[in-house]
Design an enzyme around this catalytic site. Structure first.
Site, mmCIF file in Angstrom:
data_model
loop_
_atom_site.group_PDB
_atom_site.id
_atom_site.type_symbol
_atom_site.label_atom_id
_atom_site.label_comp_id
_atom_site.label_asym_id
_atom_site.label_seq_id
_atom_site.Cartn_x
_atom_site.Cartn_y
_atom_site.Cartn_z
ATOM 1 N N HIS A 72 0.855 -1.196 0.000
ATOM 2 C CA HIS A 72 0.000 0.000 0.000
ATOM 3 C C HIS A 72 0.885 1.239 0.000
ATOM 4 C CE1 HIS A 72 -3.958 -1.944 0.686
ATOM 5 N NE2 HIS A 72 -3.192 -2.897 1.160
ATOM 6 N N TYR A 200 -8.805 5.546 7.862
ATOM 7 C CA TYR A 200 -8.951 5.978 9.248
ATOM 8 C C TYR A 200 -10.036 7.043 9.276
ATOM 9 C CZ TYR A 200 -4.540 3.738 10.635
ATOM 10 O OH TYR A 200 -3.545 2.835 10.919
ATOM 11 N N PRO A 291 -2.839 0.860 18.898
ATOM 12 C CA PRO A 291 -2.724 0.257 17.567
ATOM 13 C C PRO A 291 -2.987 1.227 16.425
ATOM 14 C CG PRO A 291 -4.773 -0.404 18.625
ATOM 15 C CD PRO A 291 -3.984 0.343 19.659
ATOM 16 N N LYS A 295 2.141 0.089 14.970
ATOM 17 C CA LYS A 295 3.567 0.049 15.279
ATOM 18 C C LYS A 295 4.015 -1.111 16.158
ATOM 19 C CE LYS A 295 4.535 3.641 12.934
ATOM 20 N NZ LYS A 295 5.187 3.383 11.639
ATOM 21 N N TYR A 384 4.558 6.872 9.529
ATOM 22 C CA TYR A 384 3.724 5.703 9.305
ATOM 23 C C TYR A 384 4.497 4.600 8.577
ATOM 24 C CZ TYR A 384 -0.695 3.194 8.966
ATOM 25 O OH TYR A 384 -1.704 2.254 9.115
#
Length: 390
Positions: A72, A200, A291, A295, A384
């Protein structure tokens, strides 16, 4: 029994450490209280940083991951029904790979089996002893027989509820913790993903996350009360909330049979230091992150990578410099990751209380800033996909 490194915990951290040590010619024994089947079927994190992918590939564990994992190159952030894309590849030149933790564990177990590694499952009564001396050992029961495993070093990879962290005296150990006022309802459904990237979503009804595991398996999360029973979330309610929180004009959520539900409390946790004598903590035994930033597994991989190199340097040169620096080196990354995970959680969740309206307006401002500022989007992206591990 005698080995060079006794590893308590047969999850991804312990198994990867055993494999890395094997590549350096260092012997180890892994002790795991659960069955192999249980460890391999636990549904856990599935987002691998670029550095994690590179490491697994470089140490011979990437064949199936590279074949079956989903790369991704960005992620979607959503505020109510407004969705924007954060293009990781464009901003950083790096990406993430969606490949379930249980799949990583399967690959590790298979490789340890092929290499003749000693991994003992379903052990009990595990206790570590004399870790402040140069002759530490682990007592445990296996197949109804009590054993002592003597080693040069002990690696505590036994998770948040393990025994190794408590072997560091209270006067030496410092705990930093924050428990969040909400939990996550995790759902696994046999349906193909409805999006090409993770979503998200910050909705007036609460946080939601759309993730995926394969072309036929999707993973969803919903913000909920941490003490809610699963029975409070029948399938119809789950799909209604997912449609509401993830909905945008013209977008359709694919629905299918739900095969797993679990409610998890959200916390931040760090135990310092990560070393006491010949005992070294790695992974969830030393730290837990929300979460939201994906990570946990990646941080564990970073820990054991550093630990394996430090132990190998000790046996190769006799120098303890890497061992002495291990805790500080890991904690530098741990706190960076803690900050990012806290920030992502603060951006996307509802905390309630008397300041709820004010905090939601701040979240709206952050969302608009990420949409308008390349610098802000790049900061999110580089954290990220993962900062360099070496």
């Amino acid at each position: 029994m005698r080995t060079q490194v006794a590893i308590v915990g047969g999850g991804p951290a312990g198994l990867l450490l055993s494999h890395l040590l094997h590549l350096h010619g260092i012997g180890s024994v892994v002790l795991e209280r659960r069955s192999q089947e249980y460890v391999q079927q636990r549904v856990r994190a599935g987002v691998l940083e670029q550095g994690t992918v590179d490491l697994l590939r470089d140490v011979g564990l990437g064949e199936r991951m590279l074949r079956e994992g989903e790369v991704h190159r960005g992620v979607y952030l959503q505020f109510d029904d407004e969705r924007q894309h954060i293009p990781f590849q464009e901003l950083t030149g790096r990406a993430i790979t969606v490949y379930g933790q249980q799949e990583v564990v399967k690959d590790l177990n298979e490789r340890r089996r092929r290499d003749g590694g000693q991994v003992l499952f379903e052990v009990s009564n595990v206790a570590v002893h004399d870790v402040a001396t140069d002759r530490p050992f682990v007592r445990f029961t296996f197949d109804g027989v009590d054993h002592e495993l003597h080693a040069d070093f002990i690696a505590g990879c036994d998770g948040f509820h393990g025994v190794c962290r408590d072997a560091i005296p209270a006067g030496v150990r410092t705990i930093y913790e924050r428990v969040y006022p909400f939990g996550w309802l995790g759902i696994l459904a046999t349906v193909g993903p409805s999006s090409d990237e993770l979503i998200y979503a910050n909705h007036a009804s609460g946080f939601a996350l759309h993730s995926m595991r394969s072309a036929t398996l999707s993973r969803f999360y919903l913000q909920c009360a941490p003490d809610e029973p699963r029975d409070a979330w029948p399938d119809d309610r789950i799909w209604t909330e997912l449609r509401t929180r993830l909905g945008t004009p013209g977008w359709t959520l694919h629905e299918g049979p739900i095969i797993d539900k679990v409610i998890t409390a959200i916390r931040s946790f760090v135990a310092e230091p990560l070393r006491h004598g010949r005992l070294f903590l790695a992974g969830d035994s030393a730290h837990i992150v929300p979460p939201t930033g994906a990570k946990g597994l990646n941080l564990a991989v970073s820990d054991v990578d550093k630990l394996a190199e430090a132990i190998a340097d000790f046996y190769r040169t006799g120098s303890a410099t890497g061992l002495d620096c291990y805790s500080a080196a890991c904690l530098q990354r741990v706190w960076r990751v803690q900050h990012f995970s806290w920030w992502m959680t603060s951006l996307t969740h509802h905390f309630g209380g008397p300041n709820a309206a004010f905090e939601r307006r701040l979240q709206r401002s952050q969302f608009d800033y990420l949409r308008s500022s390349t610098a802000a989007a790049t900061t999110l992206a580089e954290n990220y996909v993962g900062l360099p591990t070496r």
